[in-house]
Design a protein around this motif. Structure first.
Motif, PDB file in Angstrom:
ATOM      1  N   ARG A  35      -5.510   4.073   0.609  1.00 30.22           N
ATOM      2  CA  ARG A  35      -6.116   4.315   2.233  1.00 30.22           C
ATOM      3  C   ARG A  35      -4.700   5.075   2.946  1.00 30.22           C
ATOM      4  N   ARG A  36      -3.465   4.886   2.438  1.00 29.71           N
ATOM      5  CA  ARG A  36      -2.454   5.269   3.243  1.00 29.71           C
ATOM      6  C   ARG A  36      -1.832   6.594   2.580  1.00 29.71           C
ATOM      7  N   VAL A  37      -2.440   6.652   1.438  1.00 30.18           N
ATOM      8  CA  VAL A  37      -1.658   7.871   0.660  1.00 30.18           C
ATOM      9  C   VAL A  37      -1.698   9.198   1.148  1.00 30.18           C
ATOM     10  N   ARG A  38      -0.626   9.782   1.405  1.00 27.79           N
ATOM     11  CA  ARG A  38      -0.534  11.446   1.824  1.00 27.79           C
ATOM     12  C   ARG A  38      -0.273  12.287   0.633  1.00 27.79           C
ATOM     13  N   LEU A  39       0.150  11.780  -0.392  1.00 25.68           N
ATOM     14  CA  LEU A  39       0.698  12.775  -1.599  1.00 25.68           C
ATOM     15  C   LEU A  39       0.357  11.792  -2.758  1.00 25.68           C
ATOM     16  N   PHE A  40      -0.439  12.452  -3.519  1.00 24.46           N
ATOM     17  CA  PHE A  40      -0.620  12.194  -5.155  1.00 24.46           C
ATOM     18  C   PHE A  40       0.157  13.203  -6.135  1.00 24.46           C
ATOM     19  N   PRO A  48       0.708  -1.311   0.114  1.00 22.37           N
ATOM     20  CA  PRO A  48      -0.015   0.056   0.136  1.00 22.37           C
ATOM     21  C   PRO A  48       1.121   1.349   0.027  1.00 22.37           C
ATOM     22  N   PRO A  49       0.789   1.988  -1.027  1.00 23.28           N
ATOM     23  CA  PRO A  49       1.528   3.493  -1.094  1.00 23.28           C
ATOM     24  C   PRO A  49       1.236   4.376  -0.248  1.00 23.28           C
ATOM     25  N   THR A  50       2.178   5.172   0.118  1.00 24.28           N
ATOM     26  CA  THR A  50       2.179   6.678   0.775  1.00 24.28           C
ATOM     27  C   THR A  50       2.160   7.471   0.042  1.00 24.28           C
ATOM     28  N   ILE A  51       2.967   7.488  -1.224  1.00 20.05           N
ATOM     29  CA  ILE A  51       3.063   8.419  -2.306  1.00 20.05           C
ATOM     30  C   ILE A  51       2.998   7.624  -3.818  1.00 20.05           C
ATOM     31  N   VAL A  52       2.008   8.267  -4.584  1.00 25.02           N
ATOM     32  CA  VAL A  52       1.792   7.706  -5.852  1.00 25.02           C
ATOM     33  C   VAL A  52       2.054   8.794  -6.954  1.00 25.02           C
ATOM     34  N   GLU A  53       2.607   8.476  -7.935  1.00 18.56           N
ATOM     35  CA  GLU A  53       2.884   9.375  -9.202  1.00 18.56           C
ATOM     36  C   GLU A  53       2.214   8.432 -10.134  1.00 18.56           C
ATOM     37  N   ALA A  54       1.641   9.040 -11.081  1.00 19.07           N
ATOM     38  CA  ALA A  54       0.876   8.287 -12.138  1.00 19.07           C
ATOM     39  C   ALA A  54       0.485   9.136 -13.429  1.00 19.07           C
ATOM     40  N   LEU A  55       0.380   8.511 -14.587  1.00 23.31           N
ATOM     41  CA  LEU A  55      -0.056   9.339 -15.745  1.00 23.31           C
ATOM     42  C   LEU A  55      -1.427   9.752 -15.282  1.00 23.31           C
ATOM     43  N   PRO A  56      -1.966  10.696 -15.907  1.00 19.29           N
ATOM     44  CA  PRO A  56      -3.371  11.500 -15.804  1.00 19.29           C
ATOM     45  C   PRO A  56      -4.249  10.265 -16.389  1.00 19.29           C
ATOM     46  N   SER A  93      -8.084   8.212   0.440  1.00 16.20           N
ATOM     47  CA  SER A  93      -7.172   8.302   1.333  1.00 16.20           C
ATOM     48  C   SER A  93      -7.733   8.481   2.856  1.00 16.20           C
ATOM     49  N   ALA A  94      -7.139   7.805   4.003  1.00 11.94           N
ATOM     50  CA  ALA A  94      -7.508   7.933   5.401  1.00 11.94           C
ATOM     51  C   ALA A  94      -6.549   8.855   5.933  1.00 11.94           C
ATOM     52  N   HIS A  95      -5.633   9.334   5.139  1.00 15.76           N
ATOM     53  CA  HIS A  95      -4.643  10.377   5.715  1.00 15.76           C
ATOM     54  C   HIS A  95      -5.520  11.615   6.108  1.00 15.76           C
ATOM     55  N   HIS A  96      -5.096  12.194   7.250  1.00 18.63           N
ATOM     56  CA  HIS A  96      -5.994  13.163   7.520  1.00 18.63           C
ATOM     57  C   HIS A  96      -5.932  14.665   6.875  1.00 18.63           C
ATOM     58  N   ARG A  97      -4.827  14.689   6.186  1.00 19.25           N
ATOM     59  CA  ARG A  97      -4.693  15.740   5.209  1.00 19.25           C
ATOM     60  C   ARG A  97      -3.984  15.702   4.076  1.00 19.25           C
ATOM     61  N   PRO A  98      -4.419  14.505   3.031  1.00 18.00           N
ATOM     62  CA  PRO A  98      -3.960  14.109   1.815  1.00 18.00           C
ATOM     63  C   PRO A  98      -3.537  15.399   1.045  1.00 18.00           C
ATOM     64  N   LEU A  99      -2.625  15.410   0.125  1.00 20.90           N
ATOM     65  CA  LEU A  99      -2.426  16.536  -0.902  1.00 20.90           C
ATOM     66  C   LEU A  99      -2.265  15.896  -2.329  1.00 20.90           C
ATOM     67  N   TRP A 100      -2.846  16.470  -3.297  1.00 17.31           N
ATOM     68  CA  TRP A 100      -2.754  16.080  -4.697  1.00 17.31           C
ATOM     69  C   TRP A 100      -1.373  17.440  -5.164  1.00 17.31           C
ATOM     70  N   MET A 101      -0.516  17.045  -5.822  1.00 16.65           N
ATOM     71  CA  MET A 101       0.556  18.117  -6.189  1.00 16.65           C
ATOM     72  C   MET A 101       0.194  17.906  -7.936  1.00 16.65           C
ATOM     73  N   GLN A 102      -0.065  19.057  -8.651  1.00 15.36           N
ATOM     74  CA  GLN A 102      -0.209  18.980 -10.052  1.00 15.36           C
ATOM     75  C   GLN A 102       0.935  19.716 -10.641  1.00 15.36           C
ATOM     76  N   GLY A 103       1.578  19.316 -11.658  1.00 12.63           N
ATOM     77  CA  GLY A 103       2.706  20.298 -12.252  1.00 12.63           C
ATOM     78  C   GLY A 103       2.440  20.124 -13.829  1.00 12.63           C
ATOM     79  N   TRP A 104       2.862  21.272 -14.094  1.00 11.19           N
ATOM     80  CA  TRP A 104       2.633  21.715 -15.612  1.00 11.19           C
ATOM     81  C   TRP A 104       4.002  22.023 -16.253  1.00 11.19           C
ATOM     82  N   GLY A 105       4.305  21.232 -17.236  1.00 12.13           N
ATOM     83  CA  GLY A 105       5.611  21.715 -18.034  1.00 12.13           C
ATOM     84  C   GLY A 105       5.626  20.716 -19.258  1.00 12.13           C
TER      85      GLY A 105
END
Length: 520
Positions: free
Chosen positions: A281-286, A255-263, A305-317
């Protein structure tokens, strides 16, 4: 990069790498590796390439089925002083043929299955390089892997930081992709080194389980490979497949805590968030790159995610520049749609918006052509220097995107210049349609020069109730009746992006677009 894994092994990096299937270069090697074993695999592959005739400055083309060993082979090529060129096997045979001609490779690394597919469509893949090295199977004129086994890898051959290091292609949504040449200074010194800095909340920790589901022929993963082990996460989980049923047991096992994936992978995996024991459920950062992810998909993962404050970070480039902007999403953030790509990366990036016709700067809040300034800009387009020069305006780079730089500093993307239409923003309209059509896996709005835009709705079964569409378009600019397709009926790039030009041609018989297309 040629000695990356050796250095990590000497440093005692304790990360374990988990694979969803064995590497194509080591089919009997299993699905779990320590760093020292990866270093040995890179050295072994370097011996193969040297035995096949690759040397300092030579182009080594890698085109095969999707997996992280793309980057292991690239590191092996760099180790002997060669320049790896990574081409996706998802390219059309016609596009692949053009790119191979530009590269004039000394060694081509491929598979028997791909050689057969190309032959069926009129391309003798083996003949496109001085030596073709097959990882499996046989083809007339090709060298088999058994023919080069046992060759001791030469000592690492260092090259200047400003010489070509790696060649990756752009996605190719609007035609034949460009071959982007990066140096050690641009992709490692400017991009990877910056990304490897520890950052609160989003930095990788030693107890993290980091998952990557990507297209490993692309420049983003080459940079990721340079960074992935630097923070020594407990485990790296590499997913080569974008089939949710295939990756589900792997994600449950680790089970991941950080996930990076294609859209596109996030879209495909979304059904897993609805399962009782969802693997996120354990992911804190997408993390998402390449393209914007539509808001309903972002919300589905953040709420899974069951993390109390998960984040989604979106990058453009872009492949040519690396990341240019970033933004964060939380469960509560909904002020701006996914087309707001955030703010320029501090210290690293400057943006300017200009009139597409005159190149005169436009006021904040006015749509225009987005130019970027970054020290990470690529060196050239292989075989298309004139095309690169047309997009480089002094230190500024023409992204080919139409966007808005708002007064508060954030940037919104409206369309690619080639797709722009005065009737509406295709990208913003897609966001609205996905919000209003829960049945849709994806919506695509295709601009046309002399007609209303053509919407395409992608659903699981290729069907959409008529009433749902009528409700979805209330208050929106005029569009044609939608074409409804299943996912596998839509032509895509190796990163899962819709090949808009090809889709438009298939549906209308025309390749004409509303924009000029001169900066694609």
């Amino acid at each position: 990069m040629g000695v990356l894994f050796d250095e990590c092994a000497r440093r005692g990096t304790a990360t374990t790498v988990r694979l969803d299937r064995p590497f194509d270069i080591a089919p009997d090697g299993g699905s779990s590796y320590r760093v020292a074993e990866l270093a040995e695999l890179v050295r072994t592959a370097a011996g193969w390439l040297a035995a096949a005739g690759a040397g300092r400055g030579d182009r080594v083309v890698i085109v095969k089925e999707n997996h992280w060993d793309y980057d292991l082979l690239a590191c092996a090529a760099v180790r002997i002083g060669a320049v790896p060129a990574q081409l996706s096997a998802e390219l059309s045979v016609a596009a692949l043929e053009q790119l191979l001609k530009r590269l004039d490779a000394a060694v081509l690394v491929t598979t028997g299955a791909l050689a057969r597919r190309c032959a069926e469509q009129g391309l003798d893949l083996v003949s496109t390089a001085r030596t073709a090295l097959l990882l499996d199977g046989e083809a007339p004129g090709a060298v088999r892997l058994d023919d080069v086994r046992g060759r001791t890898a030469p000592a690492p051959r260092l090259r200047s930081d400003d010489e070509p290091l790696v060649i990756n292609h752009t996605s190719g949504t609007t035609g034949v992709p460009k071959l982007v040449v990066h140096s050690t200074r641009t992709i490692i010194g400017q991009l990877a080194r910056f990304e490897s800095n520890p950052v609160p909340l989003i930095g990788v920790r030693r107890d993290d389980v980091v998952v990557n589901a990507s297209s490993y022929a692309h420049g983003r993963t080459f940079c990721w490979t340079a960074v992935a082990l630097s923070r020594e996460p407990r485990e790296l989980v590499v997913l080569s497949s974008h089939d949710p049923d295939h990756v589900d047991p792997v994600l449950r096992a680790y089970p991941p805590t950080i996930v990076e994936a294609l859209p596109a992978s996030y879209v495909r995996f979304r059904s897993l968030t609805e399962r009782l024991d969802n693997p996120f459920r354990r992911v804190r950062l997408f993390i998402s790159t390449y393209d914007a992810v539509h808001p309903p998909t972002i919300r589905a993962y953040l709420h899974a995610s069951a993390h109390h404050r998960p984040l989604w970070m979106q990058g453009w480039g872009q492949t040519e520049t690396g990341p240019l902007t970033f933004r964060f999403h939380t469960r509560r953030s909904s002020a701006r749609g996914a087309r707001s790509v955030g703010r320029p990366i501090p210290v690293k990036t400057r943006l300017r918006v200009v009139d597409p016709d005159t190149f005169a700067p436009v006021p904040r809040g006015t749509p225009g052509l987005v130019l970027a300034r970054t020290a990470a800009r690529c060196l050239d387009y292989e075989g298309e220097a004139e095309r690169w020069a047309a997009k480089a305006r002094g230190p500024w780079w023409n992204t080919g995107d139409i966007g808005v730089h708002h007064r508060d500093g954030h940037v919104s993307l409206l369309d690619r210049e080639v797709d722009r239409t005065p009737r509406l923003s295709c990208l913003e309209t897609e966001d609205v349609l996905e919000e209003r059509l829960p049945q849709a896996q994806e919506c695509v709005v295709l601009g046309r020069p002399d007609d209303v835009p053509l919407p395409v709705v992608v659903t699981a079964d290729g069907a959409l109730p008529g009433g749902a569409w009528r409700r979805a378009v209330r208050g929106l600019p005029a569009m044609a009746e939608p074409v409804v397709l299943a996912w596998d009926r839509v032509p895509r790039t190796g990163t899962g992006k819709v090949r808009r030009a090809l889709l438009l041609e298939r549906l209308t018989g025309s390749t004409e677009t509303p924009g000029s297309g001169q900066w694609t």
